[in-house]
Design a protein around this motif. Structure first.
Motif, mmCIF file in Angstrom:
data_model
loop_
_atom_site.group_PDB
_atom_site.id
_atom_site.type_symbol
_atom_site.label_atom_id
_atom_site.label_comp_id
_atom_site.label_asym_id
_atom_site.label_seq_id
_atom_site.Cartn_x
_atom_site.Cartn_y
_atom_site.Cartn_z
ATOM 1 N N ARG A 124 -7.292 -5.988 6.537
ATOM 2 C CA ARG A 124 -7.020 -5.586 7.917
ATOM 3 C C ARG A 124 -8.206 -5.936 8.790
ATOM 4 N NH1 ARG A 124 -2.765 -2.325 9.000
ATOM 5 N NH2 ARG A 124 -1.661 -1.354 7.260
ATOM 6 N N SER A 146 0.841 -1.195 0.000
ATOM 7 C CA SER A 146 0.000 0.000 0.000
ATOM 8 C C SER A 146 0.879 1.249 0.000
ATOM 9 C CB SER A 146 -0.902 -0.013 1.235
ATOM 10 O OG SER A 146 -1.518 1.236 1.417
ATOM 11 N N ARG A 183 1.842 -4.216 3.204
ATOM 12 C CA ARG A 183 0.806 -5.162 2.804
ATOM 13 C C ARG A 183 0.086 -4.694 1.546
ATOM 14 N NH1 ARG A 183 -3.289 -6.702 6.723
ATOM 15 N NH2 ARG A 183 -1.651 -6.538 8.277
ATOM 16 N N TRP A 228 -5.986 -9.382 -2.117
ATOM 17 C CA TRP A 228 -5.373 -8.367 -1.269
ATOM 18 C C TRP A 228 -5.314 -8.898 0.155
ATOM 19 C CZ3 TRP A 228 -10.135 -8.101 -3.596
ATOM 20 C CH2 TRP A 228 -11.248 -8.149 -2.756
ATOM 21 N N SER A 231 3.684 1.038 5.194
ATOM 22 C CA SER A 231 2.870 -0.156 4.951
ATOM 23 C C SER A 231 3.676 -1.221 4.205
ATOM 24 C CB SER A 231 1.627 0.219 4.139
ATOM 25 O OG SER A 231 0.889 -0.936 3.796
ATOM 26 N N SER A 250 -3.091 -3.782 -0.255
ATOM 27 C CA SER A 250 -4.350 -3.263 0.283
ATOM 28 C C SER A 250 -5.509 -3.545 -0.659
ATOM 29 C CB SER A 250 -4.242 -1.759 0.523
ATOM 30 O OG SER A 250 -4.119 -1.074 -0.712
ATOM 31 N N ARG A 251 -6.712 -3.482 -0.112
ATOM 32 C CA ARG A 251 -7.922 -3.691 -0.909
ATOM 33 C C ARG A 251 -8.089 -2.605 -1.964
ATOM 34 N NH1 ARG A 251 -13.560 -5.924 1.193
ATOM 35 N NH2 ARG A 251 -14.720 -5.835 -0.762
#
Length: 422
Positions: A297, A256, A263, A294, A261, A265-266
């Motif tokens: 969280r 992201s 990860r 994705w 970040s 992300s959506r």
């Protein structure tokens, strides 16, 4: 290629009729439209919960309910059918009012009554049968003398083809078809990764012009230079060595853009395209579906996904129809499923899907994964049809790795894909 016998045990047309409306049980009631629910249990299967609409007291016991709850289902494979053959299975339904869930080990809702339905599965893999259809008296409590519960319990054949990867998809395994105790190789896989190509070296005519335009729309340059997972591809071959399906990463998996970040992300998911041969030439490919994935969280770390079919709307543009969406646990894994009967699905386009389509097992992060794939018989007319679902299964399994946190090191099969920034 013969399917395995499967049977679907369906509990549907659920409704409750009380002598007077049940009071709401406070803000904890879910959902807010009804205060009643039921639990459905079958021995050796996880119990299921269904919400119950309340019918008007004027509805007679000879008429069907004016509204019904979504159905619950149990899927019985050949092993379960053999185990239960010649026996009467008891389906137990318990009806409650009040909040769902448990507090200190005690059920929050108030038990209104129980219903038991006997089910015999002999011959169920060959013909449909109905074991209960109508209103039944609910419980023996004097305070609920007029409580009635409506349900339909039936079975229907649901034959499926079953496949299993002989190893992890990134290890280029053989794929076996499972028929009882028989394991027969039917496909082979070839996994490759190349950071320098957004889509691996498929022939230049692998899509139609419309599909190329669609792919360009969804695979624009994104992410942080040098810190992305891209270029992964897995090709499915038949026993003659001809490629019959493929899954290619078309949108890189990147962290992201939020500061710090690591990860996916959506709002910025990675994506795969599932490809099939175009026409009679195996050097030409066409997009069949698109899978986004994705990292979710929340209180439970999850792998989010969305799958859509690629269709040519006849307007010169190619579009996608979403038919599967959900989240599975990163720690324990789960099942990727396409089924129009899923009671928790919010996808209206599932009306375009006929019954059960497929499901595939996905192991949790860091665990050895040998995906098991089930495909509904009505969706397979030839081996390349089955290969598409095998490729999709590989893509969702590989998404567990591609959505791994960028602060962690991937396994050696992916080292050459990340060595620039580890």
């Amino acid at each position: 290629m013969d399917p395995c016998p499967f049977v679907r045990l369906i509990i549907e047309s659920l409704a409750l009729k009380l002598p007077q409306a049940t009071k709401r049980a406070g803000s904890g009631v879910y959902p807010s439209t009804t205060p009643c629910y039921c639990t459905i249990k079958l021995k050796n299967f996880p119990s299921q919960t269904a919400l119950l609409p309340i019918c008007a007291a004027a509805v007679t016991d000879t008429s069907p309910p004016d509204s019904t709850a979504a159905s619950a289902e149990f899927h019985l494979d050949s092993a379960a059918l053999r185990r239960l053959s010649g026996k009467q299975v008891t389906l137990r339904v318990s009806v409650y009012s009040g909040r769902m869930g448990r507090t200190c080990g005690i059920t929050c809702g108030k038990l209104l009554g129980k219903v038991h339905v006997g089910v015999r599965l002999d011959g169920a893999e060959a013909r449909a049968a109905v074991f209960q259809n109508g209103w039944v008296k609910l419980g023996r409590e004097p305070e609920n003398p007029a409580a009635r519960f409506h349900l339909t319990v039936r079975t229907e054949p649901d034959p499926r083809f079953v496949f299993q990867f002989g190893g992890e998809p990134e290890c280029s395994p053989v794929v076996f078809q499972i028929q009882g105790n028989i394991r027969q190789p039917v496909f082979s896989c070839k996994f490759s990764a190349n950071r320098n190509e957004r889509s691996r070296s498929l022939p230049s005519d692998y899509t139609t012009n419309n599909t190329r335009r669609w792919l360009r729309t969804f695979s624009g340059e994104r992410g942080k230079p040098g810190k992305e997972r891209k270029g992964w591809m897995i090709t499915i071959h038949d026993l003659s060595g001809s490629p019959v399906a493929a899954a290619s990463m078309i949108t890189p998996f990147v962290p992201s853009p939020s500061p710090g970040s690591d990860r996916v992300s959506r709002s910025n998911p990675g994506a795969w395209v599932i490809l099939r041969p175009h026409g009679f030439c195996f050097s030409s490919w066409k997009a069949w579906g698109r899978l986004e994935a994705w990292r979710e969280r929340g209180p439970v770390d999850g792998l989010g996904y969305k799958f859509e079919l690629v269709t040519d709307a006849g307007t010169g543009l190619t579009s996608g129809i979403p038919i599967a969406e959900g989240t599975m646990s990163v720690k324990s894994g789960g099942q990727f499923c396409i089924d129009s009967r899923l009671k928790d699905s919010a996808l209206s386009s599932l009306s375009l899907v006929r019954g059960f389509v497929m499901n595939s097992t996905v192991e949790g992060e860091g665990k050895v994964s040998k995906p098991m794939v089930q495909v509904g018989e009505q969706h397979v007319t030839c081996m390349p049809d089955a290969a598409l679902f095998v490729a999709l299964s590989a893509a969702i399994d590989l998404s567990m790795d591609s959505c791994q946190l960028f602060s962690r090191k991937l396994r050696k099969e992916f080292w050459h894909d990340e060595q620039e920034f580890l």
